[in-house]
Design an enzyme around this catalytic site. Structure first.
Site, PDB file in Angstrom:
ATOM      1  N   LYS A   1       0.862  -1.185   0.000  1.00 26.91           N
ATOM      2  CA  LYS A   1       0.000   0.000   0.000  1.00 26.91           C
ATOM      3  C   LYS A   1       0.901   1.238   0.000  1.00 26.91           C
ATOM      4  CE  LYS A   1      -4.180   1.748   2.240  1.00 26.91           C
ATOM      5  NZ  LYS A   1      -5.036   1.688   3.453  1.00 26.91           N
TER       6      LYS A   1
ATOM      7  N   GLY B   1     -10.210  -3.356   0.785  1.00 22.56           N
ATOM      8  CA  GLY B   1      -9.996  -1.979   1.210  1.00 22.56           C
ATOM      9  C   GLY B   1      -8.676  -1.395   0.755  1.00 22.56           C
ATOM     10  N   VAL B   2      -7.607  -2.198   0.767  1.00 25.35           N
ATOM     11  CA  VAL B   2      -6.306  -1.697   0.358  1.00 25.35           C
ATOM     12  C   VAL B   2      -6.347  -1.275  -1.111  1.00 25.35           C
ATOM     13  CG1 VAL B   2      -3.891  -2.332  -0.043  1.00 25.35           C
ATOM     14  CG2 VAL B   2      -5.010  -2.988   2.097  1.00 25.35           C
TER      15      VAL B   2
ATOM     16  N   LYS C   1     -12.319   8.782   2.261  1.00 23.16           N
ATOM     17  CA  LYS C   1     -10.860   8.814   2.353  1.00 23.16           C
ATOM     18  C   LYS C   1     -10.186   7.838   1.400  1.00 23.16           C
ATOM     19  CE  LYS C   1     -10.353   8.377   6.902  1.00 23.16           C
ATOM     20  NZ  LYS C   1      -9.749   8.459   8.247  1.00 23.16           N
TER      21      LYS C   1
ATOM     22  N   LYS D   1       0.802   4.301   8.870  1.00 22.52           N
ATOM     23  CA  LYS D   1      -0.363   3.827   8.123  1.00 22.52           C
ATOM     24  C   LYS D   1      -1.137   5.016   7.547  1.00 22.52           C
ATOM     25  CE  LYS D   1      -4.444   0.873   8.517  1.00 22.52           C
ATOM     26  NZ  LYS D   1      -4.145   0.073   7.320  1.00 22.52           N
TER      27      LYS D   1
ATOM     28  N   PHE E   1     -19.801 -11.641  -2.923  1.00 18.51           N
ATOM     29  CA  PHE E   1     -18.346 -11.776  -2.976  1.00 18.51           C
ATOM     30  C   PHE E   1     -17.790 -12.407  -1.687  1.00 18.51           C
ATOM     31  CE2 PHE E   1     -18.639  -8.312  -6.190  1.00 18.51           C
ATOM     32  CZ  PHE E   1     -17.935  -8.929  -7.215  1.00 18.51           C
TER      33      PHE E   1
ATOM     34  N   THR F   1     -16.536 -16.365  -0.978  1.00 17.39           N
ATOM     35  CA  THR F   1     -15.236 -16.971  -1.273  1.00 17.39           C
ATOM     36  C   THR F   1     -14.138 -16.496  -0.328  1.00 17.39           C
ATOM     37  OG1 THR F   1     -14.931 -15.249  -2.956  1.00 17.39           O
ATOM     38  CG2 THR F   1     -15.722 -17.388  -3.713  1.00 17.39           C
TER      39      THR F   1
ATOM     40  N   HIS G   1      -5.999  -5.653   9.491  1.00 17.80           N
ATOM     41  CA  HIS G   1      -6.477  -4.368  10.006  1.00 17.80           C
ATOM     42  C   HIS G   1      -7.533  -4.546  11.097  1.00 17.80           C
ATOM     43  CE1 HIS G   1      -7.822  -0.214  10.092  1.00 17.80           C
ATOM     44  NE2 HIS G   1      -9.062  -0.632   9.885  1.00 17.80           N
TER      45      HIS G   1
END
Length: 410
Positions: free
Chosen positions: A107, A137-138, A174, A183, A201, A204, A305
């Site tokens: 990231k 999210g990343v 954000k 971070k 989603f 899996t 996270h």
């Protein structure tokens, strides 16, 4: 407003609106407002070619755009790449796909620049060809940052494929990447035009990543929604094992997973909407995020996270109990639900020194004050600015002892 006329003769606007001779204006104040509107909605089965939501997301009515740049997380591409390609083929949309490995160690600005390179090579038509980010999210944070920088603002669409993306990273404004050991130190406020939330989603995901997302749901429950906490407490195993698929609970009364997801997203947006740019630094949604950013980076790649967030929440629950804000019984229940959801309350990377460093970093980030959210019972919260090093160490020792007792019982 003061105006400057051609240089040969200067005029100043007087109170009656007329211009009179005078000295040139030397300072100006510019004030404007930019309305921000974006959409977050649940849409099941978005990869069904008959479903138009993904093809139409982020485009103006009557758009003739027939191309899309897709940025897809590496694992998502392995699992869903063929279905994604088939969907856009069936809708008559030409695609270019950039597959991006995305986790906390990647990231970085380098990853954002990779997305920018793809956008530049694609030749984005910004008004009717939004970038589509499909992943966790990343990935969405990386794509969002790249989109905010490219030509100073390019529309994009978020399609979260993880639980933490669905209830947290996918719904706010954000964007960001890590810098050094910090971070999300580099970032912008640039919400997607549309966030499409498809719980299918989640089927899996492995169980650990379901737990990871449930930590962010638990956050909302602990500080503002006791009913949500009761759902988590009563159905923790069902939610975990069923991966929050929209199926009826055993007594057939309602869809537990749907209510949990909707309450979590609603609670998050309810807090974000009036303070989207974070001008107010006292934020309920910072619960679980006072110590966790440093802990998460210290423990990379071992902690996810949500796991770091849970450790933070366990600690602040103990602090609240020691202050009389949370009863012994409620503390026991909170820690038990964390265990039932498969979440940790401690990690070897956690030490009192790391905890103190994390608090100092948070104080810098919150303009010189702790602004530390603490639970009040279950479902309410308050903010404090007086957590001392001694109180921190005592609460840390108590939580560490609880963790030892828990491990010895296994």
């Amino acid at each position: 407003m003061t105006a400057v006329m051609p240089p040969e003769t200067y005029f100043t606007q007087s109170g009656n609106g007329l211009f009179t001779k005078g000295a040139p204006a030397r300072s100006w104040t510019v004030s404007t407002a930019k309305p921000v509107t974006y959409e977050v909605r649940f849409e099941s089965g978005i990869l069904d070619p008959a479903h138009p939501a993904l093809a139409e997301a982020g485009t103006p009515p009557g758009s003739t755009g027939t191309r899309r740049l897709l940025v897809v997380e590496e694992q998502v591409q392995r699992l869903y790449g063929d279905r994604i390609a088939a969907y856009f083929d069936a809708r008559g949309i030409e695609t270019v796909t950039r597959v991006l490995p995305a986790h906390e160690q990647l990231k970085t600005m380098e990853s954002a620049f990779q997305v920018v390179e793809s956008m530049d090579a694609f030749g984005i038509a910004r008004r009717h060809e939004p970038v589509i980010a499909i992943g966790g999210g990343v990935l969405m944070d990386i794509v969002g940052l790249a989109a905010s920088l490219y030509r100073r603002s390019t529309p994009y669409v978020r399609v979260p494929t993880t639980l933490i993306g669905l209830v947290d990273a996918g719904v706010g404004a954000k964007t960001g990447v890590n810098f050094g050991r910090h971070k999300n130190r580099l970032g912008t406020y640039h919400p997607s035009s549309v966030a499409l939330l498809d719980p299918e989603f989640l089927a899996t995901l492995d169980q650990r990543h379901i737990s990871n997302g449930l930590a962010e749901i638990l956050k909302i429950a602990l500080v503002k929604d006791r009913a949500l906490f009761e759902l988590l407490a009563a159905h923790s195993k069902t939610l975990l094992n069923g991966r929050l698929q929209l199926t009826e609970d055993p007594d057939g009364r309602h869809l537990v997973a749907e209510e949990v997801l909707c309450r979590a997203v609603h609670g998050m947006l309810e807090e974000l909407q009036p303070n989207l740019w974070e001008h107010q630094l006292q934020r309920l949604v910072d619960y679980g995020h006072s110590f966790s950013p440093v802990i998460e980076m210290e423990a990379l790649p071992e902690l996810l996270h949500g796991e770091a967030v849970c450790i933070d929440m366990a600690f602040t629950t103990v602090v609240a109990r020691r202050r009389g804000l949370v009863s012994d019984e409620d503390t026991r229940r909170v820690l038990a639900v964390m265990e039932d959801l498969g979440l940790p309350v401690m990690h070897p990377a956690c030490t009192p020194e790391v905890w103190e460093h994390a608090l100092a970093d948070t104080v810098r980030h919150r303009d010189g004050q702790q602004r530390l959210p603490l639970p009040v019972g279950i479902g309410q919260a308050c903010f404090v600015n007086d957590l001392s090093p001694q109180e921190l160490r005592s609460a840390f020792a108590e939580l560490q002892e609880h963790d030892r007792a828990l491990r010895s019982a296994l």
